[in-house]
Design a protein around this motif. Sequence first.
Motif, PDB file in Angstrom:
ATOM      1  N   GLY B  36       0.818  -1.218   0.000  1.00 17.51           N
ATOM      2  CA  GLY B  36       0.000   0.000   0.000  1.00 17.51           C
ATOM      3  C   GLY B  36       0.845   1.258   0.000  1.00 17.51           C
ATOM      4  N   LEU B  37       1.916   1.260   0.805  1.00 16.11           N
ATOM      5  CA  LEU B  37       2.784   2.443   0.866  1.00 16.11           C
ATOM      6  C   LEU B  37       3.546   2.640  -0.446  1.00 16.11           C
ATOM      7  CD1 LEU B  37       4.117   2.006   4.510  1.00 16.11           C
ATOM      8  CD2 LEU B  37       2.493   3.719   3.692  1.00 16.11           C
ATOM      9  N   LEU B  39       2.354   1.903  -3.335  1.00 18.09           N
ATOM     10  CA  LEU B  39       1.370   2.464  -4.266  1.00 18.09           C
ATOM     11  C   LEU B  39       1.238   3.970  -4.071  1.00 18.09           C
ATOM     12  CD1 LEU B  39      -1.482  -0.205  -4.117  1.00 18.09           C
ATOM     13  CD2 LEU B  39       0.024   0.257  -6.031  1.00 18.09           C
ATOM     14  N   VAL B  40       1.263   4.410  -2.802  1.00 18.77           N
ATOM     15  CA  VAL B  40       1.136   5.846  -2.528  1.00 18.77           C
ATOM     16  C   VAL B  40       2.312   6.604  -3.137  1.00 18.77           C
ATOM     17  CG1 VAL B  40       1.178   7.572  -0.702  1.00 18.77           C
ATOM     18  CG2 VAL B  40      -0.222   5.550  -0.438  1.00 18.77           C
ATOM     19  N   ASN B  50      -7.730   3.716 -10.796  1.00 24.10           N
ATOM     20  CA  ASN B  50      -7.760   3.205  -9.427  1.00 24.10           C
ATOM     21  C   ASN B  50      -8.201   1.746  -9.416  1.00 24.10           C
ATOM     22  OD1 ASN B  50      -9.662   3.261  -6.609  1.00 24.10           O
ATOM     23  ND2 ASN B  50      -7.516   3.821  -6.503  1.00 24.10           N
ATOM     24  N   VAL B  53      -5.407  -0.658  -9.371  1.00 24.08           N
ATOM     25  CA  VAL B  53      -4.787  -0.819  -8.056  1.00 24.08           C
ATOM     26  C   VAL B  53      -5.578  -1.830  -7.214  1.00 24.08           C
ATOM     27  CG1 VAL B  53      -4.169   0.403  -5.938  1.00 24.08           C
ATOM     28  CG2 VAL B  53      -3.878   1.524  -8.144  1.00 24.08           C
ATOM     29  N   PRO B 120      -9.623  -3.899   5.095  1.00 23.10           N
ATOM     30  CA  PRO B 120      -9.283  -2.474   5.240  1.00 23.10           C
ATOM     31  C   PRO B 120      -8.287  -1.998   4.176  1.00 23.10           C
ATOM     32  CG  PRO B 120      -9.130  -3.603   7.346  1.00 23.10           C
ATOM     33  CD  PRO B 120      -9.336  -4.655   6.320  1.00 23.10           C
ATOM     34  N   TYR B 121      -7.414  -2.878   3.741  1.00 21.55           N
ATOM     35  CA  TYR B 121      -6.451  -2.496   2.695  1.00 21.55           C
ATOM     36  C   TYR B 121      -7.170  -2.246   1.368  1.00 21.55           C
ATOM     37  CZ  TYR B 121      -2.642  -3.765   5.844  1.00 21.55           C
ATOM     38  OH  TYR B 121      -1.779  -3.820   6.911  1.00 21.55           O
ATOM     39  N   TRP B 123     -10.196  -1.174   1.078  1.00 21.78           N
ATOM     40  CA  TRP B 123     -10.847   0.133   1.227  1.00 21.78           C
ATOM     41  C   TRP B 123      -9.810   1.256   1.088  1.00 21.78           C
ATOM     42  CZ3 TRP B 123      -9.791   3.828   5.009  1.00 21.78           C
ATOM     43  CH2 TRP B 123     -10.637   4.942   4.994  1.00 21.78           C
ATOM     44  N   ALA B 124      -8.633   1.048   1.653  1.00 20.64           N
ATOM     45  CA  ALA B 124      -7.620   2.106   1.660  1.00 20.64           C
ATOM     46  C   ALA B 124      -7.129   2.442   0.254  1.00 20.64           C
ATOM     47  CB  ALA B 124      -6.438   1.683   2.543  1.00 20.64           C
ATOM     48  N   VAL B 125      -6.918   1.435  -0.580  1.00 22.22           N
ATOM     49  CA  VAL B 125      -6.376   1.718  -1.921  1.00 22.22           C
ATOM     50  C   VAL B 125      -7.478   2.003  -2.938  1.00 22.22           C
ATOM     51  CG1 VAL B 125      -4.315   0.327  -1.526  1.00 22.22           C
ATOM     52  CG2 VAL B 125      -6.274  -0.716  -2.662  1.00 22.22           C
ATOM     53  N   GLY B 126      -8.705   1.615  -2.639  1.00 23.06           N
ATOM     54  CA  GLY B 126      -9.792   1.836  -3.602  1.00 23.06           C
ATOM     55  C   GLY B 126     -10.415   3.192  -3.428  1.00 23.06           C
ATOM     56  N   SER B 127      -9.650   4.242  -3.681  1.00 24.13           N
ATOM     57  CA  SER B 127     -10.097   5.593  -3.333  1.00 24.13           C
ATOM     58  C   SER B 127     -11.298   6.056  -4.157  1.00 24.13           C
ATOM     59  CB  SER B 127      -8.947   6.579  -3.479  1.00 24.13           C
ATOM     60  OG  SER B 127      -8.400   6.507  -4.772  1.00 24.13           O
ATOM     61  N   THR B 128     -11.415   5.623  -5.421  1.00 23.83           N
ATOM     62  CA  THR B 128     -12.551   6.093  -6.215  1.00 23.83           C
ATOM     63  C   THR B 128     -13.783   5.221  -6.004  1.00 23.83           C
ATOM     64  OG1 THR B 128     -11.959   4.715  -8.115  1.00 23.83           O
ATOM     65  CG2 THR B 128     -11.028   6.930  -8.042  1.00 23.83           C
ATOM     66  N   LEU B 132     -15.300  -1.495  -6.100  1.00 28.91           N
ATOM     67  CA  LEU B 132     -14.561  -1.909  -4.905  1.00 28.91           C
ATOM     68  C   LEU B 132     -15.268  -3.077  -4.202  1.00 28.91           C
ATOM     69  CD1 LEU B 132     -12.216  -1.356  -2.989  1.00 28.91           C
ATOM     70  CD2 LEU B 132     -13.622   0.362  -1.859  1.00 28.91           C
TER      71      LEU B 132
END
Lengths: 171, 250
Positions: B36-37, B39-40, B50, B53, B120-121, B123-128, B132
């Motif tokens: 995840g980090l 990807l950021v 997105n 990802v 939770p991961y 949810w965290a990367v699926g920003s749009t 999801l």
Amino acid sequence: MILRTLILAGALFLTSASAWAAPLSVDLTAAPSNPVSPQMGDNLSFHTVIRNDGSIPVDGLIAWISLVQIDKGKEQPVDLEDWSAHKAVTAASLAPGKTLETDWPMRLIQSGTYRVVVSAVSRSGDNLTASPFADFTVRQKPVVESQRVLPVAIGIPFLLGGMMLWRRRKA
Amino acid sequence: MTATGLIARKEAGDLLLSLRGLGWLLTMAVVLSVFGLLLVGNTELSLLDNAQVVYDMGGIVTALGALLAVVVGTDAVAGERERGTLVSLLLTPASRNSILLGKLGGQAIAWAVMYAIALPYFWAVGSTGQNLVDGAVSVALLGTPVVLGFGFLAMGLGARLDSARSSLLPGLIVLLLSASPLLLGPSLRQSAIGRAFDAVNPFSGALNAYDAVIIDSQSIAAQVPHFAVTFVWLALTLWFAARGFSRVSR
């Protein structure tokens, strides 16, 4: 007699020149529905009106869209591969006074400041006719939002690490 | 509680309450965090959707789940044998089938915990939010037979081979081979051999379904061929584990 011949030759030359130079005009406008401040992933559309201002038909008309990035230090032509599937339009013939209207949809892939232009040529013309420029700026849109990732990426390992410590103390 | 339930609870307890099991889960969580980090911090991702990802996260979660299943499956039979606890388990009044079902239940609980940690991961990367929920559901539906199949394979290998180490290695090799589409991507399908491998590989089946659901916005119900590949894999590995466990004598 000589004067009459010269006038006739001049008239023939002018007629011939106007036939060879494609008398096209290209007008480019951004679609009213375009977002005021677009960001990556948004869709833009541009509208062109190609007009034959001459007195004879324009045959073999081709018009295409070009995009260049004009950010300082990043000046470059953009490959439209990912941006648009609609890159060119053709017409077999455009009669005098007639227009060819085209919409050019575009998906914004990368942030930056861009200039779009539509060019047109014809089979018989010897000049390129270009539209006025249309400039736009694309805002950066992070694909992954750090404010969502960081709490999860740090929190869950800490939670599991805490459970391990708790188990170790209990044992 | 039945013998099957007791064994499944004991297996799940080993994972959730023992330092060893928590260590495995912590390792998985750290891998997902690092992913995840990364990807950021990846600026080239600006060219990707997105949804891409979320698809990548689905593939990583399935691969990590399969890795955990191989480790847990190896430990469930070969590990118990090395610790000397398998014989005492076999000497209890519980039937072989009950013991096997209990251990299979432990596998399922291990994957369920791993999946719960992964949510939770997602949810965290699926920003749009594009597909999801469908993505998470497709990982649950198609990732489950793939992951459990690897656990059953490891149990079958553990029942047949002498030590945990010797049964862990082939399990990991099969996993590495099967998960190769995760590294090679669509280029795998460009040759006849690649397409044939893709057609029978359960991992490819799951990944292709994730691709169709998350990126191409197809419905999960339309993924019948991919479901078929993954469930055939689950049935074969279950048979392999059951056959191996029926022959365990020590």
